[in-house]
Design a protein around this motif. Structure first.
Motif, PDB file in Angstrom:
ATOM      1  N   LYS A 262     -94.635 -39.344   2.851  1.00 45.94           N
ATOM      2  CA  LYS A 262     -95.296 -39.295   4.351  1.00 45.94           C
ATOM      3  C   LYS A 262     -94.441 -40.106   5.422  1.00 45.94           C
ATOM      4  O   LYS A 262     -94.865 -39.982   6.818  1.00 45.94           O
ATOM      5  N   LEU A 263     -92.793 -39.882   4.487  1.00 45.34           N
ATOM      6  CA  LEU A 263     -92.080 -41.131   5.523  1.00 45.34           C
ATOM      7  C   LEU A 263     -91.542 -40.141   6.743  1.00 45.34           C
ATOM      8  O   LEU A 263     -90.877 -38.397   6.487  1.00 45.34           O
ATOM      9  N   HIS A 264     -90.921 -40.013   7.721  1.00 45.66           N
ATOM     10  CA  HIS A 264     -89.859 -39.582   8.978  1.00 45.66           C
ATOM     11  C   HIS A 264     -88.640 -40.486   9.510  1.00 45.66           C
ATOM     12  O   HIS A 264     -88.829 -41.346   9.117  1.00 45.66           O
ATOM     13  N   ILE A 265     -87.790 -39.474   8.293  1.00 49.53           N
ATOM     14  CA  ILE A 265     -86.429 -41.115   8.851  1.00 49.53           C
ATOM     15  C   ILE A 265     -85.638 -39.454   9.530  1.00 49.53           C
ATOM     16  O   ILE A 265     -85.405 -38.733   9.507  1.00 49.53           O
ATOM     17  N   TYR A 266     -84.293 -40.190  10.514  1.00 46.02           N
ATOM     18  CA  TYR A 266     -83.808 -39.969  11.259  1.00 46.02           C
ATOM     19  C   TYR A 266     -82.690 -39.959  10.356  1.00 46.02           C
ATOM     20  O   TYR A 266     -81.859 -40.910   9.519  1.00 46.02           O
ATOM     21  N   ASN A 267     -81.442 -39.101  11.358  1.00 45.26           N
ATOM     22  CA  ASN A 267     -79.901 -38.938  10.309  1.00 45.26           C
ATOM     23  C   ASN A 267     -79.218 -40.415  10.781  1.00 45.26           C
ATOM     24  O   ASN A 267     -79.175 -40.393  13.073  1.00 45.26           O
ATOM     25  N   PRO A 268     -79.035 -41.225  10.439  1.00 50.80           N
ATOM     26  CA  PRO A 268     -78.413 -42.530  11.095  1.00 50.80           C
ATOM     27  C   PRO A 268     -77.031 -42.460  11.781  1.00 50.80           C
ATOM     28  O   PRO A 268     -77.084 -43.006  12.694  1.00 50.80           O
ATOM     29  N   LYS A 269     -76.432 -41.181  11.020  1.00 46.30           N
ATOM     30  CA  LYS A 269     -75.578 -41.409  12.285  1.00 46.30           C
ATOM     31  C   LYS A 269     -75.817 -40.652  13.801  1.00 46.30           C
ATOM     32  O   LYS A 269     -74.669 -41.387  14.658  1.00 46.30           O
TER      33      LYS A 269
END
Length: 527
Positions: A262-269
């Motif tokens: 259920k999470l939306h994750i962003y690219n950390p770099k």
């Protein structure tokens, strides 16, 4: 303190001292819970530059007896956990970065013995009281001897565990020898208190079974309870945008979209670079040539190119991820290639839908780079005309829109062959490719009024553009499409989401071609 046995905390300190750091120490609370349990073997796979090594460095800094990390973890989330003090720098740790032993392909035939010898030499120095370690030719035998004589176990952390499969794509003998090494190191080993492996790919399968079936796998298609540690969460990115004065919606458009449960994750770099340089562009994809992506999509397994075109238009592609063999060469269908692209970070996966899609603008541009060349039949030309087509739509110029859609169809005919309304939908999604700058992802078969609108584009927050309600017809009439939108009140359900609404009807007649009618929605006229 050694390089491999009980290393220090220098690498994690570098992460903490960086200009931007996001606290992911909550991961330690989970690994503490699974220490010396049946769940102690973890394989966590995620794309490059998604914080894999930082997580491994953090676990080393926390568990290793080779350092004192009390000040390092002061103020981090883990400090508040009940188990924090119990395990802080209380464990024997072995830390291996497999990539360090594979500088060239020449190392493939010797890296296992070299790695074992180097670790054993450090174990001899670390445990001088233990007898016969120097007689052990294999690492597992040395660890067995130490455990028998001291009753001390080990936390074993392996970074870039899968680089063997990326470097030795065609060397099945090397792959199997390596998996045998890992199986011997972990299977039934009493000395293992915790095993944490991280890489891009899940554990390689041979046949129907994994060669190391004792590991619980946490991946981009099945993150289980660790999804928030795979990248930056929405809340973390919002906080950093406020801190650095960047627009969150732009950050969302460029780098959001990786679905992990259920999470939306962003690219950390990419997020970190955007925050530092105050500019939105492709950062993560710049760390590796697009030729790798081009190689896979040019294979065109089982209609892969058509699936890519549909996903560029915002469509989700249903796939079966279960047959993927977790390597970079064993492909039988397009689903295998798409699953690999999910693990590599070029696509994301919605588990509830069982579907893959392109997560954000950064990745869309990478696909366009890979497609800009022979074999795509003018697709790039078609996409470049999308902005003009969108302008014509806002201007209610149905004839110009029909011509634009016809031109895009002509350019993509070899990939998107017309045979029904579904094929027409693909062309429409490509025609409105540029809409992603102003609109959220298109909604297909949007439940509205007394039926389902074929395609709906809702404007993004704070974007002053009309919503688009699109009805598609096949061998009928565009006027009939407009009448259906009004009769079934497709626009009535989205009035609360937007200001102006445009009704767009497109018909394709096999003899006469494309026609389009566009009207501005007026509530009173729909009853």
């Amino acid at each position: 303190m050694g390089i491999y046995v009980n290393p220090g905390n220098t690498l994690f300190k570098e992460a903490l001292n960086s200009m931007i750091y996001v606290d992911k120490s909550g991961l330690i609370a989970y690994t503490n819970r699974v220490l010396n349990t049946k769940q102690k073997n973890l394989c966590v796979s995620r794309p490059r530059r998604f914080g894999k090594s930082m997580a491994a460095d953090m676990l080393v800094a926390y568990y290793s007896k080779g350092c004192d990390s009390k000040e390092v973890f002061a103020g981090l989330h883990i400090e508040k956990e009940e188990t924090y003090g119990k395990h802080l720098n209380q464990h024997q740790v072995i830390r291996l970065d497999i990539q360090r032993f594979l500088e060239t392909r020449r190392d493939l035939d010797t890296f296992i013995s070299v790695m074992e010898n180097k670790v054993i030499l450090e174990l001899i120095k670390e445990f001088p009281q233990c007898r016969n370690i120097e007689l052990c030719g294999r690492l597992k035998d040395a660890l067995d001897q130490i455990f028998i004589q001291t009753k001390k176990g080990f936390v074993i952390i392996i970074d870039e565990w899968d680089c063997v499969f990326r470097m030795a794509k065609e060397r099945e003998d090397v792959q199997k020898e390596y998996l045998d090494f890992l199986r011997g190191l972990f299977k039934g080993a009493e000395y293992v208190e915790l095993a944490y492996m991280t890489g891009i790919l899940p554990i390689k399968k041979y046949g129907e079974h994994s060669a190391i079936n004792i590991f619980d796998e946490y991946s981009m298609v099945d993150p289980k309870s660790l999804g928030e540690y795979f990248g930056f969460t929405e809340e973390e990115v919002q906080d950093k945008c406020r801190q650095y004065g960047l627009d969150y919606e732009d950050m969302e458009t460029w780098y959001d979209g990786y679905c992990l449960g259920k999470l939306h994750i962003y690219n950390p770099k990419s997020v970190v670079d955007a925050l530092l340089w105050k500019e939105f562009q492709s950062y993560w994809t710049g760390t590796e040539t697009y030729e790798a992506l081009k190689l896979y999509i040019d294979m065109d397994f089982d209609g892969l190119k058509k699936a890519v075109v549909e996903m560029l238009g915002g469509r989700h592609c249903r796939i079966n991820i279960r047959q993927f063999q977790n390597d970079m060469t064993t492909f039988k269908t397009k689903d295998d290639v798409i699953t690999l692209l999910i693990h590599l970070g070029y696509l994301t996966y919605n588990k509830e839908e069982g579907a893959a899609f392109i997560p954000n603008r950064e990745i869309s541009q990478e696909f366009l780079n890979a497609m800009d060349g022979s074999g795509w039949n003018g697709l790039i030309v078609a996409l470049n005309s999308s902005q003009e087509l969108l302008q014509c739509t806002w201007a209610l110029n149905g004839n110009a829109v029909a011509k634009g859609i016809a031109a895009i169809h002509n350019e993509t005919a070899s990939i998107l062959r017309y045979n029904d309304e579904n094929s027409l939908t693909c062309t429409i999604l490509m025609a409105y490719y540029s809409a992603r700058v102003y609109y959220m992802n298109p909604i297909l078969e949007f439940p509205s009024g007394k039926g389902f609108a074929d395609v709906v584009y809702l404007p993004k927050r704070n974007v002053n553009r009309p919503a688009l309600v699109v009805e598609l017809k096949w061998n009928k009439s565009a006027e009939g499409g407009i009448a259906q939108i009004k009769e079934r009140q497709y626009a009535s359900w989205i009035q609360g989401y937007t200001g102006d609404i445009l009704l767009v009807a497109v018909n394709y007649d096999e003899k006469k071609g494309h026609t389009c009618v566009i009207e501005k929605y007026v509530e009173e006229s729909s009853f």
